[in-house]
Design an enzyme around this catalytic site. Structure first.
Site, PDB file in Angstrom:
ATOM      1  N   ASP A   1       0.806  -1.224   0.000  1.00  0.00           N
ATOM      2  CA  ASP A   1       0.000   0.000   0.000  1.00  0.00           C
ATOM      3  C   ASP A   1       0.836   1.269   0.000  1.00  0.00           C
ATOM      4  O   ASP A   1       0.282   2.368  -0.015  1.00  0.00           O
ATOM      5  CB  ASP A   1      -0.962   0.015   1.194  1.00  0.00           C
ATOM      6  CG  ASP A   1      -0.246  -0.074   2.538  1.00  0.00           C
ATOM      7  OD1 ASP A   1       0.990  -0.094   2.558  1.00  0.00           O
ATOM      8  OD2 ASP A   1      -0.936  -0.130   3.567  1.00  0.00           O
TER       9      ASP A   1
ATOM     10  N   TYR B   1      10.609   5.079   0.479  1.00  0.00           N
ATOM     11  CA  TYR B   1      11.618   4.142   0.996  1.00  0.00           C
ATOM     12  C   TYR B   1      12.978   4.307   0.336  1.00  0.00           C
ATOM     13  O   TYR B   1      13.978   3.794   0.855  1.00  0.00           O
ATOM     14  CB  TYR B   1      11.138   2.696   0.854  1.00  0.00           C
ATOM     15  CG  TYR B   1      10.176   2.287   1.935  1.00  0.00           C
ATOM     16  CD1 TYR B   1      10.621   1.656   3.093  1.00  0.00           C
ATOM     17  CD2 TYR B   1       8.816   2.544   1.816  1.00  0.00           C
ATOM     18  CE1 TYR B   1       9.744   1.285   4.097  1.00  0.00           C
ATOM     19  CE2 TYR B   1       7.930   2.182   2.810  1.00  0.00           C
ATOM     20  CZ  TYR B   1       8.397   1.550   3.953  1.00  0.00           C
ATOM     21  OH  TYR B   1       7.512   1.200   4.945  1.00  0.00           O
TER      22      TYR B   1
END
Length: 441
Positions: free
Chosen positions: A172, A264
């Site tokens: 997600d 990330y």
């Protein structure tokens, strides 16, 4: 419209109430006949289940059946969908992974670097067992997996279940980023059409369009560079760690303005900076245990005691809604476009066919139909190939009980890139994970 029979695996999770509120929000798009909870931790699951009963009574009275169990046959028999969200070893093992990494001057994060390897090696055997059990009792069910680290888990499942076309690994995080894009653009996330490529937690948005075909990418970049970037999804909007993470997107975009990065990427592009901002004695796992875990436990207690949702802070979140929207498109052949993890097979033409890549796909009742990306530029290809080699070596090390491959994997990872440090961390992780990992020789 056929009503679906759903099992949530790992239902004791702190994310489950958000999933339930998302099922309520999406019940016209994905109506349920029955809902089953399954978890190996009976006490943890019961608390969430008793709170869920209160929610369902008020907000989903048409649901024909809700039950919770620790019995696999009862949980998995004759279901249409299984949503999997397990955390083998729980937050206590995440804490150990993070503290071992940070003690050695390396990124301490649950899916990146040494923490990702440790978590992945713990997740693989449980995921394999779960899928075998689900297939025993529901051969045709769709299995949607959220279990992290999704890239390592997806690679392992690809090897063990090469012919099972009804397993879909999803994440997600791209959607959570798109919630913030939508806020900037004054739109709903479902109005945006992304172009994206990469591996899980290692990718870039190349374009963002609306459904009318207008290119909104430059507008987004300008806003991020001049006005900043913040998390907007209800689950993370007020979390200081996530706020810092989203702010780092501006830094990445200034350094590499070609594409919009997944949040990330900060761990791989600025690993030392990520280490310096963390407290090795109080890691993200501690923050979650003292924050979301306590908050959800207290919320469950309040719901159970009051037997009403009135006054309770309950919201659907992108974690739940994304999974459910993907499931709805699979169930009803909607042809909606979502970013999912699939075997490459030429999608990114200058990466190996057997790479598990994260790309947009049209979701049909025959599974995902991914869109071709073509060749990607050298910089991104080089980064991805290094990460892909790390992920494959981790899975090799698991299946072959191979210490050497685990050491090579950590040495390759951009958060480590130092063989003596990699060896020291690996040896400490082996000791910490001896209950969960195979014996590496």
């Amino acid at each position: 419209m056929k009503k679906q029979r759903l099992v949530i695996v790992g239902a004791g999770s702190t994310y489950t109430l958000g999933m339930i509120m998302s099922l309520v929000k999406e019940k016209e798009n994905f109506p349920l006949k029955s809902l089953i909870f399954y978890d190996i931790d009976a006490e943890r699951q019961e608390r969430v289940a008793k709170a869920t009963e209160v929610i369902l009574k008020e907000k989903y009275p048409e649901l024909e059946e809700f039950k919770y169990t620790t019995d696999k046959e009862e949980a998995f028999k004759d279901v249409d969908f299984a949503f999997i969200q397990i955390r083998t070893g729980g937050l206590k093992m995440r804490e150990k992974d993070e503290k071992i990494s940070l003690k050695n001057g390396v990124v301490g994060q649950e899916t990146c670097g040494p923490g990702g390897m440790a978590y992945g090696m713990r997740s693989i055997p449980d995921m394999i067992e779960l899928i075998k059990d689900i297939r025993k009792h529901s051969p045709n069910a769709w299995i949607l997996n959220y279990t992290n680290p999704a890239a390592i888990v997806a690679e392992a499942l690809r090897r063990v279940f090469p012919n099972d076309k009804k397993i879909l690994n999803i994440c997600d995080m791209p959607a959570a980023i798109m919630v913030s894009y939508a806020k900037i653009l004054g739109k709903e996330i479902w109005d945006l059409v992304p172009e994206y490529f990469g591996l899980n937690h290692f990718g870039w948005f190349t374009k963002i369009y609306d459904k009318e075909g207008n290119d909104l990418t430059d507008e987004l970049k300008d806003h991020i560079l001049n006005k900043g970037f913040l998390p907007e999804d209800a689950e993370i909007a007020n979390d200081q760690s996530w706020i810092k993470t989203f702010k780092q997107v501006e830094v990445m975009l200034r350094d590499f303005p070609e594409y919009l990065p997944n949040t990330y990427m900060q761990y791989y592009l600025y690993p030392q900076k990520m280490v310096e901002k963390e407290d090795p004695n109080y890691t993200r796992a501690n923050q979650v245990m003292d924050g979301r875990e306590k908050r959800v436990k207290e919320l469950c207690k309040t719901l159970i005691e009051n037997q009403t949702t009135e006054g309770a802070h309950l919201e659907p979140d992108i974690h739940g809604r994304y999974m459910i929207r993907v499931a709805a498109s699979l169930a009803y052949n909607n042809g909606d476009i979502f970013i999912v993890i699939v075997e490459n097979n030429g999608i990114i033409s200058n990466l190996p066919d057997d790479a598990m890549v994260e790309v947009p796909a049209m979701i049909t009742n025959h599974g995902p139909k991914p869109f071709a990306v073509g060749k990607i530029p050298t910089f991104y290809k080089g980064l991805i190939e290094g990460q892909l080699a790390y992920e494959k070596l981790v899975v090799d090390a698991f299946f072959e009980n191979d210490y050497d491959k685990a050491l090579k994997a950590l040495t390759l990872n951009r958060t480590v890139v130092n063989a003596p440090v990699a060896r020291k961390i690996l040896d400490e992780l082996i000791e910490a994970n001896k209950e969960y990992w195979p014996e590496l020789n």
